[in-house]
Design an enzyme around this catalytic site. Structure first.
Site, PDB file in Angstrom:
ATOM      1  N   GLY A  19       6.567   6.188   5.595  1.00 24.91           N
ATOM      2  CA  GLY A  19       5.466   5.250   5.381  1.00 24.91           C
ATOM      3  C   GLY A  19       5.319   4.845   3.918  1.00 24.91           C
ATOM      4  N   HIS A  20       5.946   5.581   3.012  1.00 24.70           N
ATOM      5  CA  HIS A  20       5.922   5.228   1.590  1.00 24.70           C
ATOM      6  C   HIS A  20       7.256   4.600   1.179  1.00 24.70           C
ATOM      7  CE1 HIS A  20       2.190   7.535   0.280  1.00 24.70           C
ATOM      8  NE2 HIS A  20       2.305   7.767   1.575  1.00 24.70           N
ATOM      9  N   ASP A 123       4.744   6.156  -6.930  1.00 25.35           N
ATOM     10  CA  ASP A 123       3.875   6.457  -5.796  1.00 25.35           C
ATOM     11  C   ASP A 123       2.610   7.168  -6.270  1.00 25.35           C
ATOM     12  OD1 ASP A 123       4.699   6.801  -2.557  1.00 25.35           O
ATOM     13  OD2 ASP A 123       2.949   7.944  -3.255  1.00 25.35           O
TER      14      ASP A 123
END
Ligand code: UDP
Length: 492
Positions: A19-20, A123
């Site tokens: 998902g990242h 991130d």
């Protein structure tokens, strides 16, 4: 970018979770399409997913490379080779995974020093990367991978603690000060993270907030027209710098690109398209809960019965907690009875390829932000079934603000394994997005949003322009940095 200046070199460093990684890989492709040289940093076990996804854009001549650093799984108490969040043996290991991610700092900084890029997109799970970038005098952009709405709501909840005024875990409270009246309950929040700061994950989330304030700004996988009040709230009330450049998934234009995202698909893309082609427009429900949510067998049995009873065509991506054990959860004779209208995918589905097909008419989703935005981009209504992370906020955006979703009513935030939903509730929610007047209205609103999403990423659309502005700002910062270092070198 002006042809007179050398290209920017940007590092992209996503958390090792699909998902990242998926949106950041899309982001690198997007930057690459604007002439930026991109390096995506990951760990050895994750490299194949990324290399597979960028193959097509490399063929187009974009400068995108992958570099790896070792993942300290064993040092953090994880099984050897456990390098992705979807590989953790149980929710109890999520903290170990976060700990391992903290340990990436040293090898990452060595790589940064070696390559000396002009900018780092780091991130949110690597809050230390703001300092890593600062050591080189380059800007760090933060990528949260969620909506403006979720970040604004989460920020207010953390700062104001409105949940303390609710009389019980199930009594709704209003999140104060937001542009809309949004209600949640305490049980829908990660209370252990909000109130127990000794957990590593809680510390990382706190550090993420601090590091965001000292970073260059935040890049959003969103588009202005989707959540204008919250994009404005974020910049004017919370006073953060931000650029919204999504939906990122829309940079995958053809079937190959769409099917190449993330893991190796468990179904042949042509077989999948052939099945979809055989169905009427808007007649298929797609059911998938992202890359990490898994369900217990009794919950899967309820989903099976609900889908069968709904009478709809469906594609169901099945992910079990007890994958190594024999499979007994499907009701007796289920596969034979639904064989003409069901496609079961055990493992990984080519999600965007499926969502974009005209036969798909609705999406049952855990409300991960990527899935949510992919549904919006495809103009689809949703059944919302949030489980953890910021998914309960995303649900509110979909159901209360955009009014394109129906909730199954989950009440309990739970790391990776959600609370139990009965067959009748699932069946009712599915029918509510697929049949009847209200469903048609919901679909029409979703289609309108899908159109706005596509416009946003076209030339001169809001996201296109936002990326143009971001690249111009990065160019400026590069000049400032180069002139300050050259001045320093003449005075020394
Ligand atoms: N995805 C996919 N096939 C699957 C499961 C997930 O392609 O079988 C992709 C999906 O399209 C999305 C990402 O994985 O881009 C999942 O991200 P999301 O934020 O929705 O959920 P998470 O996995 O982070 O919980």
């Amino acid at each position: 970018m002006g042809s007179d200046s050398p290209p920017l070199h940007v590092f992209f460093f996503p958390l090792m979770a699909h998902g990242h990684m998926i949106p950041m890989v899309d982001m690198a492709g997007l930057f690459g399409s604007r002439g930026v040289h991109c390096t995506i940093v990951t760990t050895p076990a994750n490299q194949p997913f990324i290399s597979k996804s960028i193959g097509k854009v490399q063929c187009l001549g974009f400068e995108i490379r992958v570099r790896t650093i070792p993942f300290p799984a064993a040092k953090a108490g994880l099984p050897e080779g456990c390098e992705n969040l979807d590989m953790v043996p149980s929710p109890a290991y999520v903290n170990n995974f976060v700990e391992a991610s903290m340990l990436l700092r040293e090898p990452f900084e060595e790589l940064l020093e070696e390559e000396r890029p002009d900018c780092l997109v780091g991130d949110m799970f690597f809050p230390w990367s703001t300092e890593s970038a600062a050591k080189l005098g380059i800007p760090r952009l933060v990528f949260h991978g969620t909506s403006y709405f979720a970040l604004c709501a989460g920020e207010v909840v953390r700062a104001e603690k409105p949940y303390l005024f609710a009389s019980s875990d199930t009594e709704p409270f209003v999140i104060p000060g937001l542009p809309d009246e949004i209600k949640l309950t305490r049980s829908q929040l990660p209370m252990n993270l909000l109130e127990n700061k000794s957990m590593i994950l809680a510390q990382v989330l706190d550090d993420a907030r601090t590091s965001e304030l000292t970073s260059f700004g935040v890049v959003f996988n969103s588009f202005y027209e989707l959540e204008p009040a919250y994009a404005d709230y974020y910049t004017t009330v919370l006073k953060r710098r931000a650029w919204q450049i999504g939906p990122l998934s829309l940079c995958n234009r053809d079937a190959e690109e769409k099917a190449a995202r993330g893991k190796q698909s468990s179904i042949d893309q042509h077989e999948c398209l052939k099945w979809l082609d055989s169905k009427e427009p808007d007649s298929v429900v797609y059911v998938c809960f992202g890359s990490t949510c898994k369900f217990l067998d009794d919950q899967l049995a309820e989903i099976a019965s609900a889908l069968e009873a709904s009478g709809q065509n469906f594609i169901w991506v099945i992910r079990r907690i007890s994958e190594s054990e024999p499979e007994h959860f499907l009701p007796e004779g289920f596969e034979e009875r639904v064989q003409d209208r069901a496609l079961l995918i055990r493992g990984w589905a080519p999600q965007v390829l499926i969502l974009d097909h005209p036969s798909v008419g609705g999406f049952v989703s855990h409300c991960g932000w990527n899935s949510t935005l992919e549904a919006i981009s495809a103009g689809l209504p949703m059944v919302t079934w949030p489980v953890f992370a910021e998914q309960f906020y995303n649900e509110k955006l979909v159901t209360d603000l955009l009014k394109i979703g129906v909730s199954v009513g989950t009440q309990k935030w739970a790391q990776l394994v959600g609370d139990h939903v009965q067959k009748e509730t699932i069946q009712k929610a599915v029918l509510q997005i697929m049949e009847g007047e209200e469903a048609a209205e919901r679909r029409s609103r979703a289609r309108q949003l899908g159109m706005l999403a596509r416009q946003a990423v076209e030339k001169d659309g809001s996201s296109y322009t936002s990326l143009t502005n971001l690249l111009a700002d990065l160019k400026k910062s590069k000049k400032v940095y180069s002139s300050s270092t050259s001045q320093n070198s003449t005075t020394v």
